[in-house]
Design a protein around this motif. Structure first.
Motif, PDB file in Angstrom:
ATOM      1  N   VAL A 238      29.998  48.402  32.622  1.00 26.27           N
ATOM      2  CA  VAL A 238      29.640  47.019  32.330  1.00 26.27           C
ATOM      3  C   VAL A 238      29.486  46.760  30.831  1.00 26.27           C
ATOM      4  CG1 VAL A 238      28.553  46.589  34.537  1.00 26.27           C
ATOM      5  CG2 VAL A 238      27.182  47.513  32.690  1.00 26.27           C
TER       6      VAL A 238
ATOM      7  N   GLU B 112      36.433  42.209  25.351  1.00 23.37           N
ATOM      8  CA  GLU B 112      36.313  40.759  25.283  1.00 23.37           C
ATOM      9  C   GLU B 112      34.986  40.306  24.675  1.00 23.37           C
ATOM     10  OE1 GLU B 112      36.240  38.296  28.801  1.00 23.37           O
ATOM     11  OE2 GLU B 112      38.393  38.000  28.551  1.00 23.37           O
ATOM     12  N   ASP B 113      33.984  41.127  24.796  1.00 21.51           N
ATOM     13  CA  ASP B 113      32.684  40.776  24.230  1.00 21.51           C
ATOM     14  C   ASP B 113      32.586  41.085  22.743  1.00 21.51           C
ATOM     15  OD1 ASP B 113      32.021  40.050  26.715  1.00 21.51           O
ATOM     16  OD2 ASP B 113      30.575  41.647  27.083  1.00 21.51           O
TER      17      ASP B 113
ATOM     18  N   PHE C 213      32.749  31.471  40.437  1.00 26.71           N
ATOM     19  CA  PHE C 213      32.015  30.288  39.993  1.00 26.71           C
ATOM     20  C   PHE C 213      30.840  29.994  40.900  1.00 26.71           C
ATOM     21  CE2 PHE C 213      36.248  29.396  38.120  1.00 26.71           C
ATOM     22  CZ  PHE C 213      35.834  29.443  36.810  1.00 26.71           C
TER      23      PHE C 213
ATOM     24  N   GLY D 258      27.206  30.453  39.540  1.00 24.89           N
ATOM     25  CA  GLY D 258      26.412  29.233  39.474  1.00 24.89           C
ATOM     26  C   GLY D 258      25.115  29.369  40.240  1.00 24.89           C
TER      27      GLY D 258
ATOM     28  N   ILE E 279      21.266  28.860  39.025  1.00 22.11           N
ATOM     29  CA  ILE E 279      20.306  27.933  39.628  1.00 22.11           C
ATOM     30  C   ILE E 279      18.995  28.658  39.929  1.00 22.11           C
ATOM     31  CG2 ILE E 279      19.813  26.627  41.740  1.00 22.11           C
ATOM     32  CD1 ILE E 279      22.597  25.540  41.631  1.00 22.11           C
TER      33      ILE E 279
ATOM     34  N   PHE F 293      16.943  29.095  36.942  1.00 18.71           N
ATOM     35  CA  PHE F 293      16.312  27.847  36.547  1.00 18.71           C
ATOM     36  C   PHE F 293      14.930  27.694  37.178  1.00 18.71           C
ATOM     37  CE2 PHE F 293      15.736  23.303  36.244  1.00 18.71           C
ATOM     38  CZ  PHE F 293      16.270  23.039  35.004  1.00 18.71           C
TER      39      PHE F 293
ATOM     40  N   ILE G 226      19.230  31.862  27.956  1.00 15.29           N
ATOM     41  CA  ILE G 226      20.551  32.444  27.665  1.00 15.29           C
ATOM     42  C   ILE G 226      20.450  33.963  27.678  1.00 15.29           C
ATOM     43  CG2 ILE G 226      22.332  32.713  25.905  1.00 15.29           C
ATOM     44  CD1 ILE G 226      21.915  29.819  25.172  1.00 15.29           C
ATOM     45  N   ARG G 227      19.357  34.484  27.095  1.00 13.47           N
ATOM     46  CA  ARG G 227      19.182  35.939  27.114  1.00 13.47           C
ATOM     47  C   ARG G 227      19.030  36.464  28.534  1.00 13.47           C
ATOM     48  NH1 ARG G 227      17.925  38.634  22.441  1.00 13.47           N
ATOM     49  NH2 ARG G 227      18.326  37.253  20.711  1.00 13.47           N
TER      50      ARG G 227
ATOM     51  N   THR H  31      22.316  36.514  30.306  1.00 14.46           N
ATOM     52  CA  THR H  31      23.199  37.592  29.866  1.00 14.46           C
ATOM     53  C   THR H  31      22.859  38.884  30.600  1.00 14.46           C
ATOM     54  OG1 THR H  31      23.133  36.554  27.714  1.00 14.46           O
ATOM     55  CG2 THR H  31      24.189  38.670  27.826  1.00 14.46           C
TER      56      THR H  31
ATOM     57  N   SER I 173      23.905  38.673  34.230  1.00 14.26           N
ATOM     58  CA  SER I 173      25.333  38.872  34.506  1.00 14.26           C
ATOM     59  C   SER I 173      25.684  40.355  34.426  1.00 14.26           C
ATOM     60  CB  SER I 173      26.192  38.026  33.571  1.00 14.26           C
ATOM     61  OG  SER I 173      26.277  38.607  32.306  1.00 14.26           O
ATOM     62  N   THR I 174      24.998  41.105  33.551  1.00 14.95           N
ATOM     63  CA  THR I 174      25.206  42.555  33.533  1.00 14.95           C
ATOM     64  C   THR I 174      24.776  43.162  34.867  1.00 14.95           C
ATOM     65  OG1 THR I 174      24.711  42.554  31.196  1.00 14.95           O
ATOM     66  CG2 THR I 174      24.689  44.685  32.289  1.00 14.95           C
TER      67      THR I 174
ATOM     68  N   GLU J 134      27.405  42.438  37.465  1.00 14.59           N
ATOM     69  CA  GLU J 134      28.591  43.280  37.292  1.00 14.59           C
ATOM     70  C   GLU J 134      28.305  44.705  37.740  1.00 14.59           C
ATOM     71  OE1 GLU J 134      29.863  43.063  33.270  1.00 14.59           O
ATOM     72  OE2 GLU J 134      30.468  40.967  33.465  1.00 14.59           O
TER      73      GLU J 134
END
Lengths: 819, 146
Positions: free
Chosen positions: A57, A74-75, A706, A710, A714, A717, A757-758, A761, A764-765, A768
């Protein structure tokens, strides 16, 4: 059954995006099948990087298979050399290695416990029956066999969350299990739960294990090998020692202190380490870090060139006034009840905090240590009783700390939050520290001067122009202490100051606390770090549910959770969520064709009849759709005065005109707004986001990447409200809480945005690492079905507006777009 | 005031810099609002959400997802605002003339606030990038080097 895999690094290196220097370079390391390896080294040396690399990852689709010596992913990271997991590239082997990370919150991908464990299995394409068999089995293996699968992860303790994450990892039957500080964020009880669960799992599981953990004590009996990373002369990470735990920890030639490593207490050497520690703390504490003294000592140098006036004069007076005897009670809880709002979690608390002393508030997570500390420091309102402050501290102010303004508070009591990022308010390190000086009455030049001197003492002056968020964990912590001290408070309260720190950072923080206390400040630390208590505590106050604690709290309420209702009525809850959204659209969109009272009115009546048929009464409908009912009259008014002109004008003034047509159209608009919005609210109210995502991917066949990406967003949030509260409290404690509402809102939102945002991130790791987005066909743990009932609902929802429009057409009231 | 709702699309797009990002974010935001309950009008918020996202998306697509700067962000926000305006006159405000004084002044104010939003979203992105939170995105690396 699991087949363990070998991992091999040869000449491997990695450079983070935007960095000039490699984290790791030229690494050669062979890990055999089934080996249990502990990876040690100071913070930031690249241990987590190695684990992420093995899990595949690190960087998105890395160009594997090429022979270039350096490859950019890509990162923006750059990789060189080779890393193979059982002969495969880690990205190809994704899903064969399971990664468990330290932040429990970042690993909860879905809302419900069962779904979370099932997530990795879905990504592997496992068949449904097998998924749920494995989910139950894995939860049982981590000691959560009794938990309801539908339980919400937000109601779990940190230890439980970590065990759910472990269950999710082992359910995938990985060949390599990667554990990245699985207990770092937990209290002793939670840490014990998790390490016990790991022990149970590893006893029978043959998987290869790579563990990163600062404190190895609890893990020694299941480890085969210890690998220590240290920095070479070129600053790059390399293997400093490699061998069995016994060999390594009893090797006198290894300098554990400078490697930043804790030696397990089992090995005699740690006594020596202990003695050396004590000595270091004593020496360092003698040097002075107190900004009040700093102001006195160095103020003479700062004279305004223009006027020749001494710029620091007022603050010097201020600093002098605040000298008082050591050991004097500064803040005291008197018969205090703490809690949220009206609900108290502990009553009759009496305890005192003295100047120049370090008081420790100890106890398990979640019992209310932080609540007590925040109440004492004026960030939370006492439920009953009072927080009494000494005359010196109050210096003219009346009432308890909670009634003071933010600016008055920050000069007196400072609170350092567990997560330093909650506390940052400026763009550079220098400005961050200047805030405290500015808020306590220093001019800009003076603040700049004092702040840079303070930074020098905290060894942060190198970074004065850097953004606070870019510092390392230990540096961030030092910065928050420095910026709190800038307002020269007399009480400093720190929440879990040593949480998950390596030995070097730990030592820094401990020394810092001692020297601050020695300068006369009353220091309070909320902690469960045993060593910290041993080295620093002048006084320990224990908080807990058992009788022998100094402060006794009521135990947390046991929650029993069933399934939440997913709609306003039982019939509606059986309709597929995606279909419910479609129904709402079918009901509303055709109505836009005509603007007349007849079609809208008829549709509205039919909708109420339909709702009644679905089991939603008129009363319920009004209760839940009230915001629409409150908004609609305003739309009515707007159309009355601005609507299209008719033949008869009743009133005219500037832009405003009321005519027969505008009134007619307003009436039609009013009815149509209701006809469109009321069912749009009633039909979708209560839909669970996970169910909606399942339906979107299974019924509507939207791309899974997606949909589930998504969905995770949510969920994230929903946990933001806690962060929002803490950021607000942190600002109050920094002296910025008195600003205008709008300013506070925007600056606070910015911090929240960065934080989320942190979070996303790392989320998402985590996704993955569970094999999400690997391109393999997914399976579904939950079925989203449509039944005959759904089709009937769709037909009715299409028929209602169509019928109303046809009727209007025949009656001649049909008006395309209100023409 | 409408501008506040337009933030998601241009901000997401300039951060993620991939086709579909603007539309995806605005849609996601509106689904979130729909699920959050009745004050936003349930499922009906998805329609304006879709149009606003589409407006921003079109601008970035016209530049082939290659130009990311203050001006494309503002343009995206402007078109997004225009779509938002047009959408409201095709639906709730059908009864008010598009070209009348109210329609035009409403357009003017929407575009004005959309422009401010565009500026805001760009500077917000710059501020976020400075914190290092975006280092994993190409956009975060564009303006920063350490």
């Amino acid at each position: 059954m699991t087949v363990p895999a070998a991992v091999s690094f040869s000449g491997w290196g990695y450079r983070r995006p935007l960095r000039k220097d490699y984290v790791v370079k030229g690494l050669n390391l062979e890990i055999r099948e089934g080996e249990r390896v502990l990876l040690l080294g100071s913070s930031g040396i690249g241990k987590s990087t190695l684990l992420c690399a093995i899990a595949g990852v690190l960087g998105n689709n890395e160009a594997y298979g090429t022979l270039d010596s350096q490859r950019e992913d890509e990162d923006g990271g750059v990789t060189e050399g080779d890393l193979l997991v059982e002969g495969l590239h880690p990205q190809e082997a994704r899903g064969r290695c399971a990664l468990m990370m330290q932040d429990p919150e970042a690993q909860m991908v879905l809302q419900r416990v069962g779904d979370n464990v099932a997530f990795g299995l879905e990504n592997l394409g496992i068949e449904r029956g097998e998924i749920w068999r494995r989910v139950r089995e894995s939860l049982k293996r981590v000691g959560l066999g009794e938990i309801e699968l539908s339980r919400s992860t937000s109601h779990l303790s940190g230890g439980q969350k970590q065990r759910v994450a472990l269950a999710g990892a082992i359910a995938m039957r990985p060949s390599v299990l990667l554990l990245d500080e699985p207990t770092a964020n937990l209290d002793p009880k939670g840490a014990k739960e998790v390490s016990r669960a790991c022990h149970e799992v590893l006893k029978e599981d043959p998987a290869t294990v790579v563990l990163v953990e600062h404190r190895a004590d609890d893990w020694l009996d299941i480890l085969d090998r210890v690998v220590i990373l240290g920095r070479g002369e070129d600053g790059l990470a390399r293997i400093a020692a490699d061998g069995s735990p016994d060999e390594i920890f009893s090797d006198p030639s290894i300098d554990f202190d400078s490697l930043g490593i804790w030696i397990p207490s089992k090995f005699a050497l740690s006594k020596l380490q202990r003695k050396r520690l004590e000595e270091q703390i004593r020496i360092k504490a003698a040097s002075d870090l107190n900004p009040a003294a700093l102001k006195e000592g160095e103020s003479q140098n700062l004279v305004d060139k223009g006027s020749g006036k001494n710029l620091v004069a007022p603050s010097v007076k201020f600093a002098k006034k605040r000298e008082f005897a050591r050991g004097e009670v500064v803040v005291e809880a008197q018969d205090l009840s703490i809690g949220y709002g009206e609900r108290s979690i502990a009553d009759g608390i009496c305890c005192a905090f003295e100047s120049g002393k370090i008081t420790i508030l100890a106890g398990e997570n979640g019992v209310g240590k932080s609540t007590l500390a925040m109440t004492v420091s004026g960030l939370m309102a006492p439920v009953a009783g009072k927080v009494k402050v000494s005359q010196d501290l109050a210096s003219g102010l009346k009432g308890g700390p909670f009634s003071w303004s933010s600016r008055q508070l920050c000069k007196r009591i400072a609170y350092v939050f567990q997560n330093p990022e909650h506390q940052f308010v400026r763009n550079t390190v220098l400005e961050e520290v200047m805030v405290g000086f500015l808020e306590t009455g220093s001019g800009k030049e003076e603040a700049r001067y004092l702040a840079s001197s303070l930074l020098k003492r905290f060894d942060l002056d190198r970074y004065s122009q850097a953004n606070p968020y870019t510092l390392s964990g230990g540096e961030k912590r030092r910065l928050t202490v420095a910026s709190s001290l800038a307002a020269s408070p007399e009480v400093l309260i720190l929440d879990e100051p040593t949480f998950g720190q390596d030995r070097s950072t730990w030592l820094e923080i401990v020394m810092l606390m001692r020297s601050v206390a020695d300068s006369g400040v009353a220091v309070v630390a909320v902690t469960h770090d045993k060593e910290l208590i041993e080295f620093l505590a002048d006084k320990v106050v224990t908080i807990g549910t058992s009788g022998d604690c100094d402060i006794k709290v009521k135990g947390p309420e046991e929650r029993k959770e069933g399934k939440k209702p997913s709609a306003l009525s039982p019939i509606l809850s059986k309709v597929n969520p995606a279909i419910r959204f479609l129904c709402a659209f079918l009901l509303s969109i055709p109505l836009f064709l005509s603007l007349d009272p007849l079609s809208a009115g008829v549709a509205l009546i039919l909708e109420f009849v339909f709702m009644e048929g679905c089991g939603i009464s008129l009363k319920q409908a009004f209760k839940h759709a009230w915001p629409i009912l409150a908004m609609a009259p305003w739309t009515f008014l707007a159309v009355v005065i601005y609507g299209k002109r008719g033949s008869i004008t009743y009133f005219e003034w500037g832009m405003i005109h009321i005519t027969n047509k505008s009134v007619y159209l307003a009436f039609a608009t009013f009815l149509r707004v209701l006809a469109i919005a009321v069912p749009a609210v009633l039909l979708v109210l209560g839909i669970d986001s996970t169910d909606l995502a399942d339906a979107a991917s299974q019924i509507l066949h939207l791309p899974e990447r997606f949909v589930y990406g998504g969905l995770a967003g949510i969920r994230l949030f929903t946990v933001l409200s806690d962060d929002w509260l803490q950021i607000g409290q942190a600002r109050r404690s920094r002296g910025l809480g008195d600003r205008k509402r709008a300013v506070r809102f925007f600056t606070q939102s910015f911090s929240l945005l960065i934080l989320s945002i942190r979070r996303s991130t790392s989320l998402s790791t985590a996704m993955e690492a569970r094999g999400f987005g690997s391109g393999r066909p997914r399976s579904w743990a939950r079925v989203s079905r449509t039944s005959f009932r759904d089709w009937i609902a769709l037909v009715i929802c299409a028929a209602i507006p169509t019928g109303a429009l046809v009727l209007a057409f025949y009656c001649g009231t049909f008006a395309l777009g209100g023409k | 005031m409408n501008g506040l709702w337009l933030f998601a699309a241009p901000l997401c797009a300039v951060i993620v810099r991939k086709p579909g990002a603007a539309l995806f974010c605005e849609l996601l935001a509106s689904i979130l609002e729909a699920l959050m309950g009745n004050i936003y009008g349930g499922a009906s918020v998805i329609i304006p959400g879709f149009f606003e996202g589409l407006g921003a998306e079109i601008v970035f697509a016209l530049f082939l997802y290659k130009v990311w700067n203050l001006w494309t962000a503002c343009l995206a926000s402007l078109l997004s605002g225009f779509f938002c305006w047009a959408e409201s006159f095709l639906t709730d405000l059908q009864a008010i003339s598009l070209s009348g004084a109210y329609g035009l002044s409403y357009l003017l104010f929407t575009l004005l606030s959309a422009f401010v939003t565009g500026l805001g979203s760009w500077y917000l992105y710059r501020a976020i990038a400075r914190t290092g939170a975006l280092d994993r995105f190409a956009s975060g690396r564009a303006g920063r080097s350490v």
